[in-house]
Design a protein around this motif. Structure first.
Motif, PDB file in Angstrom:
ATOM      1  N   LYS A   1       0.832  -1.206   0.000  1.00 40.27           N
ATOM      2  CA  LYS A   1       0.000   0.000   0.000  1.00 40.27           C
ATOM      3  C   LYS A   1       0.872   1.263   0.000  1.00 40.27           C
ATOM      4  O   LYS A   1       1.957   1.259   0.604  1.00 40.27           O
ATOM      5  CB  LYS A   1      -0.875   0.036   1.257  1.00 40.27           C
ATOM      6  N   LEU A   2       0.349   2.323  -0.623  1.00 37.13           N
ATOM      7  CA  LEU A   2       1.083   3.601  -0.651  1.00 37.13           C
ATOM      8  C   LEU A   2       1.492   4.013   0.767  1.00 37.13           C
ATOM      9  O   LEU A   2       2.626   4.438   1.002  1.00 37.13           O
ATOM     10  CB  LEU A   2       0.195   4.682  -1.312  1.00 37.13           C
ATOM     11  N   LYS A   3       0.573   3.881   1.690  1.00 32.63           N
ATOM     12  CA  LYS A   3       0.824   4.282   3.075  1.00 32.63           C
ATOM     13  C   LYS A   3       2.056   3.553   3.639  1.00 32.63           C
ATOM     14  O   LYS A   3       2.922   4.163   4.271  1.00 32.63           O
ATOM     15  CB  LYS A   3      -0.414   3.930   3.905  1.00 32.63           C
ATOM     16  N   ASP A   4       2.126   2.254   3.401  1.00 38.36           N
ATOM     17  CA  ASP A   4       3.250   1.458   3.919  1.00 38.36           C
ATOM     18  C   ASP A   4       4.540   1.773   3.158  1.00 38.36           C
ATOM     19  O   ASP A   4       5.617   1.815   3.739  1.00 38.36           O
ATOM     20  CB  ASP A   4       2.920  -0.042   3.822  1.00 38.36           C
ATOM     21  N   PHE A   5       4.397   1.971   1.851  1.00 40.73           N
ATOM     22  CA  PHE A   5       5.574   2.296   1.045  1.00 40.73           C
ATOM     23  C   PHE A   5       6.208   3.603   1.541  1.00 40.73           C
ATOM     24  O   PHE A   5       7.432   3.712   1.676  1.00 40.73           O
ATOM     25  CB  PHE A   5       5.190   2.416  -0.434  1.00 40.73           C
ATOM     26  N   LEU A   6       5.364   4.603   1.823  1.00 42.98           N
ATOM     27  CA  LEU A   6       5.883   5.900   2.275  1.00 42.98           C
ATOM     28  C   LEU A   6       6.670   5.738   3.578  1.00 42.98           C
ATOM     29  O   LEU A   6       7.689   6.398   3.787  1.00 42.98           O
ATOM     30  CB  LEU A   6       4.727   6.901   2.450  1.00 42.98           C
ATOM     31  N   LYS A   7       6.204   4.838   4.424  1.00 43.17           N
ATOM     32  CA  LYS A   7       6.925   4.585   5.702  1.00 43.17           C
ATOM     33  C   LYS A   7       8.322   4.036   5.431  1.00 43.17           C
ATOM     34  O   LYS A   7       9.281   4.386   6.116  1.00 43.17           O
ATOM     35  CB  LYS A   7       6.145   3.591   6.556  1.00 43.17           C
ATOM     36  N   THR A   8       8.447   3.175   4.429  1.00 42.42           N
ATOM     37  CA  THR A   8       9.758   2.571   4.135  1.00 42.42           C
ATOM     38  C   THR A   8      10.735   3.593   3.545  1.00 42.42           C
ATOM     39  O   THR A   8      11.929   3.331   3.477  1.00 42.42           O
ATOM     40  CB  THR A   8       9.648   1.403   3.119  1.00 42.42           C
ATOM     41  N   GLN A   9      10.219   4.728   3.096  1.00 49.46           N
ATOM     42  CA  GLN A   9      11.064   5.701   2.409  1.00 49.46           C
ATOM     43  C   GLN A   9      11.771   6.669   3.355  1.00 49.46           C
ATOM     44  O   GLN A   9      12.589   7.477   2.933  1.00 49.46           O
ATOM     45  CB  GLN A   9      10.228   6.510   1.400  1.00 49.46           C
ATOM     46  N   GLY A  10      11.389   6.634   4.615  1.00 50.45           N
ATOM     47  CA  GLY A  10      12.026   7.509   5.600  1.00 50.45           C
ATOM     48  C   GLY A  10      11.871   8.987   5.285  1.00 50.45           C
ATOM     49  O   GLY A  10      12.790   9.771   5.502  1.00 50.45           O
ATOM     50  N   ILE A  11      10.706   9.363   4.768  1.00 50.24           N
ATOM     51  CA  ILE A  11      10.496  10.796   4.491  1.00 50.24           C
ATOM     52  C   ILE A  11       9.724  11.427   5.632  1.00 50.24           C
ATOM     53  O   ILE A  11       9.094  10.724   6.433  1.00 50.24           O
ATOM     54  CB  ILE A  11       9.754  11.025   3.145  1.00 50.24           C
ATOM     55  N   ASP A  12       9.786  12.740   5.693  1.00 42.55           N
ATOM     56  CA  ASP A  12       9.079  13.518   6.701  1.00 42.55           C
ATOM     57  C   ASP A  12       7.620  13.052   6.814  1.00 42.55           C
ATOM     58  O   ASP A  12       6.941  12.869   5.813  1.00 42.55           O
ATOM     59  CB  ASP A  12       9.146  14.990   6.264  1.00 42.55           C
ATOM     60  N   GLU A  13       7.160  12.886   8.030  1.00 38.91           N
ATOM     61  CA  GLU A  13       5.812  12.330   8.221  1.00 38.91           C
ATOM     62  C   GLU A  13       4.714  13.244   7.683  1.00 38.91           C
ATOM     63  O   GLU A  13       3.721  12.790   7.130  1.00 38.91           O
ATOM     64  CB  GLU A  13       5.570  12.035   9.702  1.00 38.91           C
ATOM     65  N   ASN A  14       4.911  14.556   7.844  1.00 37.72           N
ATOM     66  CA  ASN A  14       3.915  15.497   7.307  1.00 37.72           C
ATOM     67  C   ASN A  14       3.844  15.411   5.792  1.00 37.72           C
ATOM     68  O   ASN A  14       2.766  15.519   5.196  1.00 37.72           O
ATOM     69  CB  ASN A  14       4.271  16.935   7.701  1.00 37.72           C
ATOM     70  N   LEU A  15       5.001  15.204   5.174  1.00 41.90           N
ATOM     71  CA  LEU A  15       5.047  15.095   3.713  1.00 41.90           C
ATOM     72  C   LEU A  15       4.327  13.809   3.263  1.00 41.90           C
ATOM     73  O   LEU A  15       3.543  13.817   2.312  1.00 41.90           O
ATOM     74  CB  LEU A  15       6.513  15.097   3.254  1.00 41.90           C
ATOM     75  N   ALA A  16       4.576  12.730   3.988  1.00 47.53           N
ATOM     76  CA  ALA A  16       3.902  11.464   3.677  1.00 47.53           C
ATOM     77  C   ALA A  16       2.388  11.618   3.835  1.00 47.53           C
ATOM     78  O   ALA A  16       1.602  11.166   2.982  1.00 47.53           O
ATOM     79  CB  ALA A  16       4.424  10.356   4.588  1.00 47.53           C
ATOM     80  N   GLN A  17       1.981  12.292   4.898  1.00 46.75           N
ATOM     81  CA  GLN A  17       0.533  12.508   5.126  1.00 46.75           C
ATOM     82  C   GLN A  17      -0.091  13.328   4.009  1.00 46.75           C
ATOM     83  O   GLN A  17      -1.217  13.095   3.593  1.00 46.75           O
ATOM     84  CB  GLN A  17       0.319  13.231   6.447  1.00 46.75           C
ATOM     85  N   LEU A  18       0.678  14.302   3.531  1.00 48.91           N
ATOM     86  CA  LEU A  18       0.181  15.167   2.463  1.00 48.91           C
ATOM     87  C   LEU A  18      -0.013  14.368   1.165  1.00 48.91           C
ATOM     88  O   LEU A  18      -1.024  14.524   0.471  1.00 48.91           O
ATOM     89  CB  LEU A  18       1.179  16.311   2.260  1.00 48.91           C
ATOM     90  N   ILE A  19       0.935  13.508   0.854  1.00 51.43           N
ATOM     91  CA  ILE A  19       0.799  12.670  -0.347  1.00 51.43           C
ATOM     92  C   ILE A  19      -0.431  11.765  -0.203  1.00 51.43           C
ATOM     93  O   ILE A  19      -1.230  11.630  -1.133  1.00 51.43           O
ATOM     94  CB  ILE A  19       2.096  11.848  -0.571  1.00 51.43           C
ATOM     95  N   MET A  20      -0.606  11.198   0.977  1.00 54.14           N
ATOM     96  CA  MET A  20      -1.787  10.361   1.224  1.00 54.14           C
ATOM     97  C   MET A  20      -3.076  11.169   1.063  1.00 54.14           C
ATOM     98  O   MET A  20      -4.057  10.683   0.508  1.00 54.14           O
ATOM     99  CB  MET A  20      -1.746   9.790   2.652  1.00 54.14           C
ATOM    100  N   LEU A  21      -3.048  12.404   1.560  1.00 52.40           N
ATOM    101  CA  LEU A  21      -4.250  13.249   1.478  1.00 52.40           C
ATOM    102  C   LEU A  21      -4.704  13.399   0.022  1.00 52.40           C
ATOM    103  O   LEU A  21      -5.887  13.266  -0.281  1.00 52.40           O
ATOM    104  CB  LEU A  21      -3.971  14.617   2.100  1.00 52.40           C
ATOM    105  N   PHE A  22      -3.755  13.640  -0.882  1.00 54.18           N
ATOM    106  CA  PHE A  22      -4.150  13.812  -2.290  1.00 54.18           C
ATOM    107  C   PHE A  22      -4.707  12.504  -2.846  1.00 54.18           C
ATOM    108  O   PHE A  22      -5.725  12.492  -3.526  1.00 54.18           O
ATOM    109  CB  PHE A  22      -2.969  14.338  -3.113  1.00 54.18           C
ATOM    110  N   GLY A  23      -4.040  11.401  -2.533  1.00 43.78           N
ATOM    111  CA  GLY A  23      -4.540  10.094  -2.988  1.00 43.78           C
ATOM    112  C   GLY A  23      -5.942   9.822  -2.471  1.00 43.78           C
ATOM    113  O   GLY A  23      -6.787   9.277  -3.191  1.00 43.78           O
ATOM    114  N   ASN A  24      -6.197  10.270  -1.254  1.00 51.18           N
ATOM    115  CA  ASN A  24      -7.504   9.996  -0.640  1.00 51.18           C
ATOM    116  C   ASN A  24      -8.654  10.796  -1.251  1.00 51.18           C
ATOM    117  O   ASN A  24      -9.812  10.489  -0.999  1.00 51.18           O
ATOM    118  CB  ASN A  24      -7.444  10.269   0.878  1.00 51.18           C
TER     119      ASN A  24
END
Ligand code: AHG
Ligand code: MN
Ligand code: MN
Length: 296
Positions: free
Chosen positions: A2-25
Motif C-alpha cells: 500500500k502507498l501508506k506502507d511504502f511511504l513509511k519505508t522511504q524515511g520521508i518527513d511524516e507530514n510530507l507522507a501525510q500530504l501525499i496520502m491526502l491527495f490520494g484519498n
C-alpha cells in the motif's frame, strides 16, 4: 504494498507522507464527479478559460481537504485568482495544484489528471526547491505517481480506493514519441527546426490535449512533450507553477529533463502564480537538442 506502507519505508518527513496520502484519498471523490458533474460551469478562471463544473468541483474537494488537515500554509490553485493562506497550519508547506488537467477532454471520456507541487514554504520559488511532486491520472486505471527526490514511484488504485505499488524507481527510457502543442503555422523558426529534426528521425506523433496524460506516456515510453512559445504568445500556454514545475520535477527525478527552451525550467523563479512558460519535457537527449538549436 500500500502507498501508506511504502511511504513509511522511504524515511520521508511524516507530514510530507501525510500530504501525499491526502491527495490520494481525494481521488475517489474527484472521480465520482465524472458521472454527476459533467459540462461547463458559467464561470471563467483567471486565464479567461471556461471552467468545467469538474474543474471547480475538484478544486473545492482539494481545498477543503487541505484546509481541514492543516498540513499546508499556502495553497495556489489554477482555478483560484489568489494564493490561499491556511490559518493555524501545522507546518509551513506550500502546494500548487492543477485540480483537473486536460479538462476539455472530460466530455469525450479521455484521460485527465490532478497535478500537485509541494514546497517547503511559499510557492513563489524555483521548482528546484520543491520537496516533492505528484500526479494522479484518471484513465482506464487511476494511478498516482510521486517523487520526493528519492526516485519516482507509481501506484494503482484498487477496487477499494487504496493505492497499491505498481512500479518503483521509474526511469524514462529512450523513445521516439513527440507530443507537439500549438499550431504548426505559428511555430517560431528554432522550434520548427527542432520539430522537423524529430520528424526526420522518425518520431511518432501522440498528442491528446491532456498534458498530464501525454507526459505520463512519455515518462513510460520516452520522447518529448512540448508546448512552445509561438507567434503572438511568446510565453506559451501552459502554466509554470501548476503544470511545468511539478511534472518537470517528476520527469527530472526519473532521469529526464524539463526546459523552457533556454534553461532548466526548475531554475526559473516565478514572478506570479499565473506565470505561463514555454515547455519542453521528456528525455535529456531531446532537451539538449532544443536548447542547442535555440542557442545557435
Ligand atoms: P487545463 O485542462 O488544466 O486547462 O490544461 C489544458 C492544457 C494541457 O492539459 C494540454 O496539454 C493543453 O492545454 C492543450 O492545449 P491545446 O488545446 O491548445 O492543444
Ligand atoms: Mn492544466
Ligand atoms: Mn486545469
Amino acid at each position: 504494498m500500500k502507498l501508506k506502507d511504502f511511504l513509511k519505508t522511504q524515511g520521508i518527513d511524516e507530514n510530507l507522507a501525510q500530504l501525499i496520502m491526502l491527495f490520494g484519498n481525494q481521488a475517489t471523490d474527484i472521480k465520482a464527479g465524472f458521472l454527476s458533474a459533467r459540462g461547463a460551469a458559467d464561470t471563467r478562471n483567471v486565464y479567461g478559460e471556461t471552467q468545467m463544473a469538474l474543474d471547480k468541483r475538484a478544486d473545492e474537494i482539494l481545498i477543503a481537504a487541505l484546509r481541514k488537515s492543516k498540513l499546508v500554509s499556502w495553497i495556489a490553485s489554477e482555478e483560484q485568482p489568489d494564493i490561499i493562506e491556511v490559518e493555524g497550519a501545522v507546518n509551513p508547506f506550500g502546494v500548487t495544484m492543477d485540480p483537473l488537467d486536460g479538462s476539455s477532454l472530460i466530455d469525450v471520456n479521455l484521460a485527465v489528471g490532478t497535478i500537485i507541487g509541494i514546497y517547503p514554504g511559499h510557492v513563489l520559488e524555483p521548482g528546484n526547491t520543491m520537496l516533492g511532486a505528484l500526479y494522479i491520472l484518471y484513465g482506464p486505471l487511476t494511478t498516482l505517481t510521486y517523487t520526493t527526490g528519492k526516485g519516482v514511484h507509481e501506484f494503482v488504485m484498487d477496487g477499494d480506493g487504496t493505492f497499491m505499488l505498481m512500479q518503483e524507481n521509474l526511469i524514462i527510457p529512450d523513445g521516439n514519441i513527440y507530443a507537439p502543442g500549438a499550431l504548426r503555422k505559428d511555430y517560431l523558426p528554432y522550434h520548427r527546426q527542432f520539430i522537423e529534426q524529430l520528424e526526420s528521425e522518425g518520431y511518432k506523433l501522440r498528442f491528446s490535449g491532456s498534458f498530464v496524460a501525454d507526459v505520463h506516456q512519455i515518462l513510460h515510453k520516452g520522447g518529448i512533450f512540448t508546448y512552445p512559445a509561438y507567434a503572438g504568445k511568446e510565453s506559451g500556454k501552459l502554466r509554470l507553477l501548476f503544470e511545468g514545475t511539478p511534472m518537470g520535477k517528476v520527469v527530472t527525478e526519473a532521469g529526464g529533463a524539463v526546459s523552457n527552451g533556454t534553461i532548466n525550467l526548475l531554475d526559473v523563479k516565478p514572478a506570479a502564480v499565473s506565470d505561463r512558460t514555454p515547455i519542453y519535457i521528456g528525455g535529456r537527449k531531446e532537451i539538449a537538442l532544443i536548447e542547442s538549436i535555440k542557442r545557435s
